[in-house]
Design a protein around this motif. Sequence first.
Motif, PDB file in Angstrom:
ATOM      1  N   GLY A  10       0.819  -1.211   0.000  1.00  0.00           N
ATOM      2  CA  GLY A  10       0.000   0.000   0.000  1.00  0.00           C
ATOM      3  C   GLY A  10       0.848   1.255   0.000  1.00  0.00           C
ATOM      4  N   THR A  11       0.189   2.372   0.260  1.00  0.00           N
ATOM      5  CA  THR A  11       0.893   3.648   0.235  1.00  0.00           C
ATOM      6  C   THR A  11       1.917   3.767   1.356  1.00  0.00           C
ATOM      7  OG1 THR A  11      -0.946   4.569   1.476  1.00  0.00           O
ATOM      8  CG2 THR A  11      -0.942   4.950  -0.895  1.00  0.00           C
ATOM      9  N   SER A  12       1.802   2.957   2.399  1.00  0.00           N
ATOM     10  CA  SER A  12       2.789   3.019   3.489  1.00  0.00           C
ATOM     11  C   SER A  12       4.156   2.539   3.009  1.00  0.00           C
ATOM     12  CB  SER A  12       2.355   2.140   4.662  1.00  0.00           C
ATOM     13  OG  SER A  12       1.089   2.504   5.122  1.00  0.00           O
ATOM     14  N   ASP A  17       3.041  -7.458   1.174  1.00  0.00           N
ATOM     15  CA  ASP A  17       2.275  -8.498   1.847  1.00  0.00           C
ATOM     16  C   ASP A  17       1.885  -9.541   0.813  1.00  0.00           C
ATOM     17  OD1 ASP A  17       2.420  -6.973   4.146  1.00  0.00           O
ATOM     18  OD2 ASP A  17       0.545  -5.918   3.715  1.00  0.00           O
ATOM     19  N   ASP A 200       3.433   8.512   9.961  1.00  0.00           N
ATOM     20  CA  ASP A 200       4.676   7.874   9.492  1.00  0.00           C
ATOM     21  C   ASP A 200       5.682   8.928   9.030  1.00  0.00           C
ATOM     22  OD1 ASP A 200       3.611   5.375   9.962  1.00  0.00           O
ATOM     23  OD2 ASP A 200       3.496   4.769   7.852  1.00  0.00           O
ATOM     24  N   TYR A 211       7.909   4.097  11.541  1.00  0.00           N
ATOM     25  CA  TYR A 211       6.603   4.459  12.110  1.00  0.00           C
ATOM     26  C   TYR A 211       6.676   4.514  13.621  1.00  0.00           C
ATOM     27  CZ  TYR A 211       6.009  -0.602  12.847  1.00  0.00           C
ATOM     28  OH  TYR A 211       6.173  -1.895  13.250  1.00  0.00           O
ATOM     29  N   ARG A 213       5.773   3.121  16.798  1.00  0.00           N
ATOM     30  CA  ARG A 213       5.285   1.825  17.280  1.00  0.00           C
ATOM     31  C   ARG A 213       4.265   1.991  18.411  1.00  0.00           C
ATOM     32  NH1 ARG A 213       6.527  -3.614  16.929  1.00  0.00           N
ATOM     33  NH2 ARG A 213       7.983  -3.126  15.265  1.00  0.00           N
ATOM     34  N   GLY A 301      -5.749  -3.357   8.670  1.00  0.00           N
ATOM     35  CA  GLY A 301      -4.627  -2.527   8.233  1.00  0.00           C
ATOM     36  C   GLY A 301      -3.674  -2.314   9.401  1.00  0.00           C
ATOM     37  N   GLY A 303      -2.852   0.193  11.045  1.00  0.00           N
ATOM     38  CA  GLY A 303      -3.337   1.078  12.105  1.00  0.00           C
ATOM     39  C   GLY A 303      -3.973   0.325  13.257  1.00  0.00           C
ATOM     40  N   GLU A 336      -6.110  -6.751   3.424  1.00  0.00           N
ATOM     41  CA  GLU A 336      -6.014  -6.095   2.118  1.00  0.00           C
ATOM     42  C   GLU A 336      -5.355  -7.007   1.075  1.00  0.00           C
ATOM     43  OE1 GLU A 336      -4.130  -2.264   2.117  1.00  0.00           O
ATOM     44  OE2 GLU A 336      -5.367  -1.559   0.441  1.00  0.00           O
TER      45      GLU A 336
HETATM   46  N1  ADP Z   1       2.871  -1.998  15.862  1.00  0.00           N
HETATM   47  C1  ADP Z   1       2.482  -0.907  15.195  1.00  0.00           C
HETATM   48  N2  ADP Z   1       2.300   0.259  15.855  1.00  0.00           N
HETATM   49  C2  ADP Z   1       1.923   1.384  15.204  1.00  0.00           C
HETATM   50  N3  ADP Z   1       1.685   1.435  13.900  1.00  0.00           N
HETATM   51  C3  ADP Z   1       1.851   0.303  13.173  1.00  0.00           C
HETATM   52  C4  ADP Z   1       2.250  -0.919  13.779  1.00  0.00           C
HETATM   53  N4  ADP Z   1       2.312  -1.867  12.805  1.00  0.00           N
HETATM   54  C5  ADP Z   1       1.977  -1.249  11.645  1.00  0.00           C
HETATM   55  N5  ADP Z   1       1.707   0.060  11.868  1.00  0.00           N
HETATM   56  C6  ADP Z   1       1.346   1.079  10.888  1.00  0.00           C
HETATM   57  O1  ADP Z   1       0.762   0.468   9.757  1.00  0.00           O
HETATM   58  C7  ADP Z   1       1.413   0.902   8.566  1.00  0.00           C
HETATM   59  C8  ADP Z   1       1.323  -0.187   7.532  1.00  0.00           C
HETATM   60  O2  ADP Z   1      -0.022  -0.494   7.347  1.00  0.00           O
HETATM   61  P1  ADP Z   1      -0.548  -1.213   6.053  1.00  0.00           P
HETATM   62  O3  ADP Z   1      -1.912  -1.700   6.352  1.00  0.00           O
HETATM   63  O4  ADP Z   1       0.458  -2.192   5.571  1.00  0.00           O
HETATM   64  O5  ADP Z   1      -0.633   0.018   5.063  1.00  0.00           O
HETATM   65  P2  ADP Z   1      -0.512   0.059   3.475  1.00  0.00           P
HETATM   66  O6  ADP Z   1      -1.692  -0.704   2.969  1.00  0.00           O
HETATM   67  O7  ADP Z   1      -0.555   1.515   3.164  1.00  0.00           O
HETATM   68  O8  ADP Z   1       0.805  -0.597   3.134  1.00  0.00           O
HETATM   69  C9  ADP Z   1       2.820   1.251   8.999  1.00  0.00           C
HETATM   70  O9  ADP Z   1       3.408   2.182   8.122  1.00  0.00           O
HETATM   71  C10 ADP Z   1       2.562   1.843  10.381  1.00  0.00           C
HETATM   72  O10 ADP Z   1       2.190   3.191  10.285  1.00  0.00           O
END
Ligand code: ADP
Length: 374
Positions: A10-12, A17, A200, A211, A213, A301, A303, A336
């Motif tokens: 995703g955009t993160s 995955d 992030d 990110y 945690r 997700g 979050g 997702e």
């Molecule tokens: N343990 C955690 N604590 C806080 N935030 C988390 C944790 N694990 C994942 N994240 C957040 O989730 C994001 C990834 O979420 P994800 O669903 O994969 O997003 P995307 O679909 O945009 O890739 C990370 O960049 C981070 O901000």
Amino acid sequence: MSLYLGLLSGTSMDGMDACIVDFADDGRAQLIAQHTTPYPDNLLAELRALMHVDAVRAMPRVARLDAWLGEVFAQAANDLIERSMLKRSDITAIGSHGQTLHHDPHGDYPYSLQLGDPHRIAERTGLTVVADFRRRDIAAGGQGAPLVPPAHAALFADTTETRVIANIGGIANITILPPKNDPATPVRGFDTGPGNTLMDAWTQRHLGHAYDRAGAWAQSGQAQPDLLARLLAEPYFAQVAPKSTGPELFNLAWLQARAGDLLDTLPAPDTQATLLELSAHSLMAAIEANAPDAKRALICGGGAYNTALMQRLRALAKGMLIESTADYGIEPAWVEAMAFAWLARQTMLGLPGNLPAVTGAKGLRVLGAIYSAH
Ligand SMILES: Nc1ncnc2c1ncn2[C@@H]1O[C@H](COP(=O)(O)OP(=O)(O)O)[C@@H](O)[C@H]1O
Ligand SMILES: [Mg+2]
């Protein structure tokens, strides 16, 4: 047994995955293997850099990155197949979302650009690949996003209650699922705004970590109402659906422009706390306005792993239950990617993958293109 492999970043850009999903004949889905492969550091650096250079200089870099990402996605699929101990030939197809480089469904020629050459994935895995899901919906007048709502319906719809699925990735989107005993009511959904992307980016700038945690850094600060009000004044939040957005809008330049002088006077953790509050407020406001009768919201997700964010959602929810999809049998991290396995199956069966009530497309469409194994 019918196995599909979903590939999603995703955009993160936190990693690819990959998951293998077993679909029963009636469509019921079971996650049977999963693995996340982080992007190599040099690839991540190139992706981030490319988002900040002008188009002409970027052209050869974009084309090269498309090929590079194709190799990386193929490797992720191959690694997962090996780990899973499944027979490669048992997998019907791979659904690959690709890495979004830019999403703009608003201009005179709307587009959404995902990289990760599907031909290479087919060539390296020996499997059929379905990819390029968004552009057909956009060609049919839609936003090309979000595409996960029909998969949310297949995975999580209840017989009698209305529920919300909230996917908090870089961007957050919601799906409003009417009960299955009310087939006349359409599934709705849209991007609500920032999920993790601003938190992030702020964490990367100030702490150098990918990110925050569990939202611990945000919790060390105080959310600032003045700053929150300026951020919530963003017109996107008040727009009616269908709508979709991305880090093209919600980025640090946006934060700077909206916050103005306030940003320089506040301690960095207070800004982080306010960004967390922004994600929580914009999400809950969208749920309240669009699904006032929903009993519960299931969060998926990354979050969902931010415990501070989950706490704030619960505090703002006014009686609606805020739960994790884990309570319904699927870890939040995998929903997702499972959706892209689901979308690949739809395409292979010749069935539509979009929901016009969600994306605004003129009608149902079979999404994506099929890249044959041989
Ligand atoms: N343990 C955690 N604590 C806080 N935030 C988390 C944790 N694990 C994942 N994240 C957040 O989730 C994001 C990834 O979420 P994800 O669903 O994969 O997003 P995307 O679909 O945009 O890739 C990370 O960049 C981070 O901000
Ligand atoms: Mg991710």
